[in-house]
Design an enzyme around this catalytic site. Structure first.
Site, mmCIF file in Angstrom:
data_model
loop_
_atom_site.group_PDB
_atom_site.id
_atom_site.type_symbol
_atom_site.label_atom_id
_atom_site.label_comp_id
_atom_site.label_asym_id
_atom_site.label_seq_id
_atom_site.Cartn_x
_atom_site.Cartn_y
_atom_site.Cartn_z
ATOM 1 N N SER A 64 0.794 -1.232 0.000
ATOM 2 C CA SER A 64 0.000 0.000 0.000
ATOM 3 C C SER A 64 0.824 1.278 0.000
ATOM 4 C CB SER A 64 -0.956 0.010 1.193
ATOM 5 O OG SER A 64 -2.077 -0.795 0.935
ATOM 6 N N LYS A 67 0.125 3.855 -2.621
ATOM 7 C CA LYS A 67 -0.829 4.967 -2.491
ATOM 8 C C LYS A 67 -0.138 6.314 -2.335
ATOM 9 C CE LYS A 67 -4.554 2.052 -0.671
ATOM 10 N NZ LYS A 67 -3.959 0.758 -0.297
ATOM 11 N N SER A 124 -5.826 3.545 4.579
ATOM 12 C CA SER A 124 -5.252 2.828 3.431
ATOM 13 C C SER A 124 -6.329 2.112 2.616
ATOM 14 C CB SER A 124 -4.199 1.818 3.905
ATOM 15 O OG SER A 124 -3.428 1.353 2.828
#
Length: 390
Positions: A64, A67, A124
């Site tokens: 993640s 991101k 997230s």
């Protein structure tokens, strides 16, 4: 600043042949600082200097931490006023179907850009990431194309994206160095820290569907000065973190990839942050947004436009080291021609300490530079003729 200005006035000599990066990031040799992780990088944010690295260019799944690029494109769109925080985004079936970390968006539900950013930065959320990707680019695939174009623009050598979430996919990879460079680019939009520094918040507050958000980055509570940026975990990637912290005016970025546990991940990041703040300091020579020169732009409406520092001009020093024998020079790009987009690099401010180049900061235009009309060009030429400068 007065002393610096005096140095600058006597040393404004053009330097050519230098790269157009914000600074020359130098690898600092040091003993092994972290362990039990696959790769790591420690970078000073303003100069881009790498203070420590370990397997920095290994291609690994970023989970993640992907991101960070998703947020970078969101904040670029906000800065360009292509979208606003108050915009309402309708959630698609596709976005709502995302697995992994999520905020359980419903197909057909509407949510503001502000709340979707909160969901991405704090929790997230994969569903929120895809919803924003679709809103900005029309489809997830089109947004991923933008992600890879931005990676190329930033000069990332070991990064390729297949989605905006970080869910495991063949050919989806990055490196610790590239993650630090992405984070540095995102931090040019300091508003992001208003989101990444929130420990807990709510979506759909004052409704029956109230949803509690808790930050996946616990270091914002456990390490003073940490206010971002992004964690990551998949079975393939293990535990990852790109963290940023500020102390005594110096901001650093620490990246860890492939740690076996969250505890190890956070301990290794803390080691790097301690090293940066104990061993180094920064001295600001110019603020970002300072007009340094007027640069000629051929066939533009203005003729000459302000060349502005994109980032602060900063000197990185070891603790106890004096900021002496500085020489500053300005190089303006020749042959510029309208049109130019806002953010276009039109030169550099370089700082040398003795014979060593220690800082190089881009000069940009802060607005779109439009071509002059034929009538404006005609009047300008007539003015030159009458003034004898033809």
């Amino acid at each position: 600043m007065k002393a610096f200005a005096a140095v600058a006035l006597c040393a404004l000599v053009a330097w050519t042949g230098l790269p157009s990066t914000a600074v020359l990031a130098k690898e600092k040799a040091s003993e092994k600082l972290v362990d039990q992780v696959k790769s790591a990088v420690l970078m000073e944010k303003d100069t881009g200097t790498v203070l420590y690295s370990q397997n920095a260019d290994d291609r690994l799944p970023p989970a993640s931490m992907t991101k960070i690029m998703t947020l970078l494109l969101i904040f670029k769109a906000l800065d360009a006023q292509d979208i606003s925080l108050k915009d309402k985004v309708r959630i698609s079936e596709h976005a709502a179907s995302m697995g992994g970390s999520q905020v359980f968006l419903e197909p057909g539900e509407t949510m503001t850009v502000r709340d979707l950013i909160k969901a991405i930065a704090i929790a997230s959320a994969n569903d929120a990431s895809v919803a924003m990707a679709e809103y900005i680019a029309g489809s997830e695939q089109a947004f991923v194309k933008k992600m890879n174009e931005e990676a190329k623009r930033l000069g990332l050598k070991n990064t390729h994206f297949k989605n905006p979430t970080g869910l495991s996919a063949d050919g989806h990879y990055s490196s610790a160095r590239d993650m630090a460079l992405m984070a540095r680019a995102l931090l040019r939009y300091p508003e992001v820290l208003k989101f990444t520094s929130i420990y807990e918040d709510y979506l759909r507050e004052n409704t029956d569907n109230k949803f509690w958000l808790v930050n996946t980055n616990k270091m914002i509570k456990t390490y003073p000065g940490v206010d971002g940026l992004k964690t990551g975990f998949t079975q393939e990637a293990k535990y990852c973190l790109t963290a940023t912290a500020m102390k005594n005016g110096m901001r650093v970025i620490a990246v860890v990839m492939g740690a076996p546990t969250t505890k190890v991940r956070n301990e290794q990041v803390a080691k790097m942050l301690d090293h940066a703040f104990n061993a180094y300091k920064t001295k600001k020579l110019m603020d970002s947004g300072r007009v340094v020169r007027l640069v000629p732009v051929n066939k533009s409406e203005e003729g000459k436009v302000p060349a502005v520092t994109r980032d602060p001009v900063v000197l990185l020093l070891k603790r106890g080291e004096a900021a002496s024998h500085l020489k500053t020079s300005v190089h303006l790009t020749k042959g510029l021609k309208a049109p130019l987009k806002a953010g276009s690099v039109v030169g550099h401010v370089s700082v040398k300490k003795g014979n060593e180049l220690v800082s190089q900061t881009p000069l940009i235009v802060t607005k779109d530079i439009k071509p002059a009309s034929w009538w404006q060009l005609f009047k300008r030429n007539i003015g030159k003729m009458t003034s004898g400068s033809w």
